[in-house]
Design a protein around this motif. Sequence first.
Motif, PDB file in Angstrom:
ATOM      1  N   GLY A  67      53.941  26.906  66.212  1.00  0.00           N
ATOM      2  CA  GLY A  67      54.804  26.801  65.039  1.00  0.00           C
ATOM      3  C   GLY A  67      56.110  27.530  65.217  1.00  0.00           C
ATOM      4  N   CYS A  68      56.056  28.722  65.810  1.00  0.00           N
ATOM      5  CA  CYS A  68      57.282  29.480  66.065  1.00  0.00           C
ATOM      6  C   CYS A  68      58.186  28.722  67.029  1.00  0.00           C
ATOM      7  CB  CYS A  68      56.942  30.850  66.624  1.00  0.00           C
ATOM      8  SG  CYS A  68      55.971  31.894  65.520  1.00  0.00           S
ATOM      9  N   MET A  69      57.583  28.141  68.051  1.00  0.00           N
ATOM     10  CA  MET A  69      58.369  27.352  68.998  1.00  0.00           C
ATOM     11  C   MET A  69      59.001  26.141  68.317  1.00  0.00           C
ATOM     12  SD  MET A  69      56.332  27.466  72.638  1.00  0.00           S
ATOM     13  CE  MET A  69      54.626  27.457  72.086  1.00  0.00           C
ATOM     14  N   ALA A  70      58.292  25.566  67.346  1.00  0.00           N
ATOM     15  CA  ALA A  70      58.843  24.418  66.623  1.00  0.00           C
ATOM     16  C   ALA A  70      60.137  24.789  65.913  1.00  0.00           C
ATOM     17  CB  ALA A  70      57.820  23.893  65.622  1.00  0.00           C
ATOM     18  N   ALA A  71      60.200  25.996  65.342  1.00  0.00           N
ATOM     19  CA  ALA A  71      61.427  26.436  64.688  1.00  0.00           C
ATOM     20  C   ALA A  71      62.576  26.551  65.686  1.00  0.00           C
ATOM     21  CB  ALA A  71      61.202  27.771  63.986  1.00  0.00           C
ATOM     22  N   SER A  72      62.270  27.001  66.898  1.00  0.00           N
ATOM     23  CA  SER A  72      63.295  27.104  67.939  1.00  0.00           C
ATOM     24  C   SER A  72      63.821  25.726  68.331  1.00  0.00           C
ATOM     25  CB  SER A  72      62.729  27.817  69.172  1.00  0.00           C
ATOM     26  OG  SER A  72      62.359  29.134  68.869  1.00  0.00           O
ATOM     27  N   VAL A  73      62.915  24.774  68.446  1.00  0.00           N
ATOM     28  CA  VAL A  73      63.330  23.414  68.808  1.00  0.00           C
ATOM     29  C   VAL A  73      64.126  22.790  67.660  1.00  0.00           C
ATOM     30  CG1 VAL A  73      62.528  21.126  69.526  1.00  0.00           C
ATOM     31  CG2 VAL A  73      61.363  23.176  70.367  1.00  0.00           C
ATOM     32  N   ILE A  74      63.687  23.017  66.428  1.00  0.00           N
ATOM     33  CA  ILE A  74      64.444  22.521  65.274  1.00  0.00           C
ATOM     34  C   ILE A  74      65.847  23.123  65.274  1.00  0.00           C
ATOM     35  CG2 ILE A  74      64.629  22.649  62.748  1.00  0.00           C
ATOM     36  CD1 ILE A  74      61.563  22.363  62.653  1.00  0.00           C
ATOM     37  N   GLY A  75      65.952  24.423  65.526  1.00  0.00           N
ATOM     38  CA  GLY A  75      67.267  25.056  65.584  1.00  0.00           C
ATOM     39  C   GLY A  75      68.159  24.441  66.651  1.00  0.00           C
ATOM     40  N   SER A  76      67.568  24.117  67.786  1.00  0.00           N
ATOM     41  CA  SER A  76      68.340  23.505  68.877  1.00  0.00           C
ATOM     42  C   SER A  76      68.858  22.125  68.475  1.00  0.00           C
ATOM     43  CB  SER A  76      67.470  23.397  70.133  1.00  0.00           C
ATOM     44  OG  SER A  76      67.006  24.668  70.543  1.00  0.00           O
ATOM     45  N   PHE A  77      68.017  21.337  67.803  1.00  0.00           N
ATOM     46  CA  PHE A  77      68.434  20.005  67.364  1.00  0.00           C
ATOM     47  C   PHE A  77      69.471  20.097  66.243  1.00  0.00           C
ATOM     48  CE2 PHE A  77      65.137  18.445  70.019  1.00  0.00           C
ATOM     49  CZ  PHE A  77      65.315  17.071  70.161  1.00  0.00           C
ATOM     50  N   CYS A  78      69.286  21.036  65.329  1.00  0.00           N
ATOM     51  CA  CYS A  78      70.255  21.195  64.240  1.00  0.00           C
ATOM     52  C   CYS A  78      71.615  21.659  64.759  1.00  0.00           C
ATOM     53  CB  CYS A  78      69.731  22.180  63.204  1.00  0.00           C
ATOM     54  SG  CYS A  78      68.382  21.543  62.184  1.00  0.00           S
ATOM     55  N   ALA A  79      71.631  22.294  65.915  1.00  0.00           N
ATOM     56  CA  ALA A  79      72.890  22.733  66.508  1.00  0.00           C
ATOM     57  C   ALA A  79      73.767  21.559  66.925  1.00  0.00           C
ATOM     58  CB  ALA A  79      72.619  23.631  67.716  1.00  0.00           C
ATOM     59  N   VAL A  80      73.148  20.372  67.122  1.00  0.00           N
ATOM     60  CA  VAL A  80      73.918  19.221  67.592  1.00  0.00           C
ATOM     61  C   VAL A  80      73.907  18.052  66.614  1.00  0.00           C
ATOM     62  CG1 VAL A  80      73.502  19.840  70.014  1.00  0.00           C
ATOM     63  CG2 VAL A  80      71.969  18.204  68.894  1.00  0.00           C
ATOM     64  N   GLU A  81      73.217  18.204  65.459  1.00  0.00           N
ATOM     65  CA  GLU A  81      73.118  17.117  64.483  1.00  0.00           C
ATOM     66  C   GLU A  81      73.155  17.690  63.067  1.00  0.00           C
ATOM     67  OE1 GLU A  81      73.154  14.209  62.277  1.00  0.00           O
ATOM     68  OE2 GLU A  81      73.039  13.622  64.404  1.00  0.00           O
ATOM     69  N   LYS A  82      74.188  17.307  62.311  1.00  0.00           N
ATOM     70  CA  LYS A  82      74.387  17.865  60.970  1.00  0.00           C
ATOM     71  C   LYS A  82      73.434  17.286  59.924  1.00  0.00           C
ATOM     72  CE  LYS A  82      77.702  20.694  61.983  1.00  0.00           C
ATOM     73  NZ  LYS A  82      77.415  22.154  61.958  1.00  0.00           N
ATOM     74  N   ASP A  83      72.809  16.147  60.210  1.00  0.00           N
ATOM     75  CA  ASP A  83      71.767  15.628  59.332  1.00  0.00           C
ATOM     76  C   ASP A  83      70.496  16.405  59.683  1.00  0.00           C
ATOM     77  OD1 ASP A  83      69.680  14.274  58.091  1.00  0.00           O
ATOM     78  OD2 ASP A  83      70.494  12.282  58.491  1.00  0.00           O
ATOM     79  N   TYR A  84      70.268  17.506  58.966  1.00  0.00           N
ATOM     80  CA  TYR A  84      69.207  18.428  59.360  1.00  0.00           C
ATOM     81  C   TYR A  84      67.813  17.838  59.192  1.00  0.00           C
ATOM     82  CZ  TYR A  84      73.013  21.849  59.414  1.00  0.00           C
ATOM     83  OH  TYR A  84      74.185  22.519  59.682  1.00  0.00           O
ATOM     84  N   ALA A  85      67.642  16.889  58.292  1.00  0.00           N
ATOM     85  CA  ALA A  85      66.339  16.240  58.157  1.00  0.00           C
ATOM     86  C   ALA A  85      66.041  15.385  59.385  1.00  0.00           C
ATOM     87  CB  ALA A  85      66.292  15.401  56.885  1.00  0.00           C
TER      88      ALA A  85
END
Length: 269
Positions: A199-217
Amino acid sequence: MENIEPKQIASLLAKIRATKPLVHHITNWVTIYDCANITRTIGALPVMAHAPEEVEEMTGIASALVLNIGTLTEELMQAMYKAGMKANDKGIPVVVDAVGVGATKFRTEKFRELAQKVKLSVVKGNSAEMGIIAGVKAEVKGVEAVSVEGNLEDIAKKVASEYGCTAAITGKTDIVSDGSSVYLVNNGHQMMGSIVGTGCMAASVIGSFCAVEKDYALASASALSVMGIAGELAAAKSHGPATFKEAFFDEMYNLDDEKIIRLARVEKE
């Protein structure tokens, strides 16, 4: 329901690898090493800076901020407030992993204080943690979900609407909502629950994707799909938790367009 085009997910992963965004973490001492590794494995750059004296400066050069309350202290919260407000000023995403919310009064109150002081972009948690945040009856045992009352899609929508963020509930089917749209991520494997830190790693991956895509969903759903795909591939060649974890990192590193297009299963309603 409509299926999300897997090529869209693959293009976001390619963008991470091409731009190598810096993801600043103030995270969980139990899983900090794994969070750094998973971020690096998918092509982003991790930095783990917790000292209140430097977090604003570090956030100032980052493309995303990931906060995890899994091993909470008052000093750590002060660092999160400073980094979060700096991220807001800079306009970069703030991803919060609500680890153990509901397990203790301190943890629950500190999450709510953080949400008052900092504009959150994504709030991620398991079903019970997110249920507590939504104000429904739920039970958390340590950092594990025991029970939650209500429909999880409705809970995700409520958290998203009340906090003005994207809500991500991880589980057998991951649920992501921006308050109106709902994404259902049907990737993953039960072996992912056999190791500490997924789960903690999932937050890191989400953060990485949000860094390049403004549609956070969309970014969050894509991140969870990519992790789930890696989990499926790793489970097929592992013999238990230790070999699974090793294979999981390798599969994240070796993900390519063909695997994502073949295996991604994300729906939007």
